[in-house]
Design a protein around this motif. Structure first.
Motif, PDB file in Angstrom:
ATOM      1  N   HIS A 363      30.069 -71.656 -18.052  1.00 20.86           N
ATOM      2  CA  HIS A 363      28.905 -70.916 -18.527  1.00 20.86           C
ATOM      3  C   HIS A 363      27.799 -71.818 -19.058  1.00 20.86           C
ATOM      4  O   HIS A 363      26.796 -71.308 -19.581  1.00 20.86           O
ATOM      5  N   VAL A 364      27.949 -73.121 -18.931  1.00 16.10           N
ATOM      6  CA  VAL A 364      26.873 -74.020 -19.327  1.00 16.10           C
ATOM      7  C   VAL A 364      25.626 -73.817 -18.461  1.00 16.10           C
ATOM      8  O   VAL A 364      24.513 -73.666 -18.989  1.00 16.10           O
ATOM      9  N   PRO A 365      25.735 -73.818 -17.120  1.00 10.56           N
ATOM     10  CA  PRO A 365      24.520 -73.665 -16.303  1.00 10.56           C
ATOM     11  C   PRO A 365      23.772 -72.365 -16.574  1.00 10.56           C
ATOM     12  O   PRO A 365      22.542 -72.356 -16.675  1.00 10.56           O
ATOM     13  N   GLU A 366      24.497 -71.269 -16.701  1.00  8.93           N
ATOM     14  CA  GLU A 366      23.807 -69.987 -16.911  1.00  8.93           C
ATOM     15  C   GLU A 366      23.121 -69.969 -18.276  1.00  8.93           C
ATOM     16  O   GLU A 366      22.066 -69.349 -18.442  1.00  8.93           O
ATOM     17  N   THR A 367      23.705 -70.668 -19.282  1.00  5.22           N
ATOM     18  CA  THR A 367      23.070 -70.739 -20.603  1.00  5.22           C
ATOM     19  C   THR A 367      21.781 -71.544 -20.529  1.00  5.22           C
ATOM     20  O   THR A 367      20.756 -71.158 -21.116  1.00  5.22           O
ATOM     21  N   VAL A 368      21.807 -72.651 -19.816  1.00  5.78           N
ATOM     22  CA  VAL A 368      20.590 -73.450 -19.626  1.00  5.78           C
ATOM     23  C   VAL A 368      19.539 -72.639 -18.870  1.00  5.78           C
ATOM     24  O   VAL A 368      18.352 -72.651 -19.223  1.00  5.78           O
ATOM     25  N   LEU A 369      19.963 -71.919 -17.832  1.00  5.03           N
ATOM     26  CA  LEU A 369      19.032 -71.073 -17.087  1.00  5.03           C
ATOM     27  C   LEU A 369      18.452 -69.967 -17.970  1.00  5.03           C
ATOM     28  O   LEU A 369      17.276 -69.599 -17.835  1.00  5.03           O
ATOM     29  N   MET A 370      19.274 -69.450 -18.872  1.00  8.43           N
ATOM     30  CA  MET A 370      18.800 -68.398 -19.780  1.00  8.43           C
ATOM     31  C   MET A 370      17.717 -68.933 -20.712  1.00  8.43           C
ATOM     32  O   MET A 370      16.708 -68.256 -20.967  1.00  8.43           O
ATOM     33  N   ILE A 371      17.901 -70.140 -21.235  1.00  8.39           N
ATOM     34  CA  ILE A 371      16.880 -70.744 -22.096  1.00  8.39           C
ATOM     35  C   ILE A 371      15.565 -70.880 -21.323  1.00  8.39           C
ATOM     36  O   ILE A 371      14.483 -70.596 -21.853  1.00  8.39           O
TER      37      ILE A 371
END
Length: 604
Positions: A363-371
């Motif tokens: 879930h790291v990539p989706e969190t970065v994308l969310m930011i």
């Protein structure tokens, strides 16, 4: 004509403050980041890469349930930059920084203000540099770079097609290059395919806009065939390597006989993954309930199913929302970029929820994308989040003893659980600049060195030092469980068995457990020592009574703590005599000398 009223100064409206926060987070975080230990997934790929470079065969000599793309990258890093932990971590930093730079370009194109771009950069730095080593040097994170590279190639092709500067032939060639990049991402992790399909779909109307009348179907076909052709070239190149290196039959064995229960496991665990979703990276993950409708709005307003035209601006639906809640994109290009970013976030989130295991790094990539999604929509969420985290850290430093400080229940269950808020690492910052760092320093800057899947670097160094005095060589040391296989890297020796994550391999089914047992028995005659981890050998130690294992054993040939149950002592490797225990006889790693029959193995 009167000038518009000046807007009041607010921190999240200041690009300078955003970039200042970014600079502080980088200056503080990068030295700590580079000195952190590797997680057991990274050490597995590191060992696999070193084995391949030494003439070994992947999958045969080091077991891996995944496609080999990450191992290829690690081979390049180790061949060029050496075998240090810092070299691997520096490569991780370069990959993530390059992906972040591409993401900031996409964020700016989607309508972010200068302040939004700055605070998005600060948010990504404040997130990635300060999360557990569990999330670093992972395939999901590194996939972001080729995915964002392919996304930019697609957006450039759509823009050129809209302007009429593309022919069907140029669309095909550009799509083939993009497909090649997507193919590279698939070799890192095949789970990226649904994301590629979604991005292809949301761009078709834009590509059709510049096609000659009646040729829109041909334009879409050129794009699809080009993308597939590039992907097939990347796939063929990987297959050539598998065959030429001798890994092909072992690769097939893994996917035919070991990964067979994966999809069933994903279906069973779906409800658990859904429940865990808001809790992976608090407070960042809590915003998923806002990010999802915002991304859906971006996609719906962008209307990717409709060929763009002058009549599309402005969109009446956008005017129904107040300006403080939703900022209207400035033009069609910004609207399309925001649509792409929203589709990228949603498809990555759904893929992680439906097709991935319940691990934080997924879930790291989706969190970065969310930011970035928030920044593109001019919601500068990063500013208050970073402010709150800084305030919590400051309070922990200066507050008197109480429930929110080091000794309190609230700290243990709320703050400690989310280590990005822990200020304790900061005291190790000066030590990060020494020429060579000790295992103690690595443990000091680590978040989870006392977890069974984390590596206690100081104690691993002790074990490696003891085994050097015994003159061990290739295949004479067997690392049991997960964390101890770091000993192979510390000693520079080849493992006698191919299984590093024994619990993963043995837990795939009864047949797989039997195959692990058979390989251990086959290798045993040449093995002198086995290294086991008390944190992993018994679930008893992984829970509330962890401190009990620090008690010394009763004698020089039995260094196991007295609380080890008798039934566990009958299983391998606890049924072997012990000759060394880290931590002055009270640590987590135990060295057994293999003098007795293996018997049944114990892999909890």
């Amino acid at each position: 004509m009167t000038a518009p009223p000046a807007r009041s100064w607010l921190p999240w409206r200041s690009p300078r403050l955003g970039w200042f926060a970014f600079a502080v987070l980088v200056v503080v975080g990068v030295p700590l980041f580079l000195r952190m230990p590797l997680w057991i997934d990274a050490t597995l790929y590191d060992l696999a890469a070193r084995t391949v470079l030494a003439g070994g065969v992947h999958y045969r000599d080091v077991f891996d349930t995944n496609t080999p793309g990450f191992v290829w990258i690690m081979c390049g890093i180790r061949a060029v930059f050496g075998t240090s932990i810092e070299a691997a971590r520096a490569a991780d930093l370069v990959v993530v920084s390059a992906a972040a730079a591409l993401l900031l370009r996409l964020t700016r194109a989607a309508g972010a203000t200068a302040a939004g771009v700055a605070w998005t950069a600060a948010g990504v730095a404040g997130f990635y540099l300060y999360v557990s080593e569990f999330n670093h040097l992972q395939r999901d994170v590194w996939m972001m770079l080729p995915v964002l590279g392919a996304t930019h190639l697609r957006m450039r092709r759509v823009a050129a097609s809209r302007s009429g500067a593309m022919t069907d032939g140029s669309v095909f060639r550009s799509a083939a290059l993009e497909g090649l990049v997507w193919g590279a991402a698939v070799w890192i992790k095949p789970h990226i395919v649904p994301v590629a399909v979604v991005l292809w779909a949301v761009s078709q109307a834009g590509l059709a806009a510049g096609a000659p009348p009646g040729a829109r179907g041909r334009r879409a076909a050129a794009d699809l065939v080009g993308s597939l052709s590039g992907g097939l070239v990347a796939g063929a190149a990987g297959l050539v390597w598998l065959v030429a290196s001798g890994a092909w039959p072992y690769f097939l064995d893994v996917f035919r006989n070991w990964n067979t229960s994966y999809l069933g496991q994903m279906a069973v665990e779906f409800s658990d993954r859904l429940a865990y979703q808001p809790g992976y990276f608090p407070p960042w993950s809590l915003f998923v309930v806002v990010a999802v409708p915002l991304a859906v709005l971006n996609v719906v307003v962008g209307r990717p199913w409709r060929v763009p035209g002058a009549a599309d601006l402005p969109d009446p639906g956008e005017r129904l929302l107040p300006n403080w809640l939703y900022s209207v994109p400035e033009d069609a290009d910004a609207r399309f970029a925001r649509t792409v970013l929203g589709a990228l976030y949603l498809s990555w989130l759904l893929t992680a929820l439906c097709l991935q295991k319940r691990f934080h790094y997924v879930h790291v990539p989706e969190t970065v994308l969310m930011i970035a999604l928030f920044g593109a929509n001019r919601w500068v969420i990063a500013a208050p989040v970073l402010a709150v985290q800084t305030a919590v850290m400051a309070w922990l430093v200066v507050a008197p003893v109480g429930p929110w400080t080091w000794g309190g229940d609230a700290f243990r269950h709320v703050v400690w659980a989310y280590p990005d808020r822990s200020p304790n690492r900061l005291r190790w910052w000066p030590a990060c600049f020494t020429r060579g760092v000790s295992g103690e320093v690595r443990d000091g800057v680590a978040f989870q060195s006392d977890y069974f899947a984390g590596i206690d670097s100081a104690e691993i160094d002790e074990v490696a030092a003891f085994l050097r005095t015994q003159g061990v060589g290739d295949r004479e040391v067997m690392a049991w469980n997960d964390s101890p296989h770091a000993v192979y890297l510390a000693l520079g020796v080849r493992p006698p068995i191919r299984f590093m994550h024994l619990s993963t391999a043995a837990g795939m089914g009864e047949n797989q457990r039997r195959w692990v047992q058979e390989e251990v028995e086959r290798a045993a005659p040449g093995v002198r020592f086995v290294v086991s981890d008390l944190l992993r050998l018994s679930s008893f130690y992984a829970n509330e009574d962890q401190h009990h294992f620090t008690k010394p054993g009763p004698g020089p040939r039995d260094l196991l703590p007295p609380v080890v149950p008798p039934e566990e002592r009958q299983l391998f490797p606890l049924n072997q005599p012990t000759v060394f225990r880290s931590g002055g006889g009270r640590g987590r790693y135990v060295v057994h000398v293999l003098t007795r029959p293996v018997g049944d193995i114990y892999v909890p």
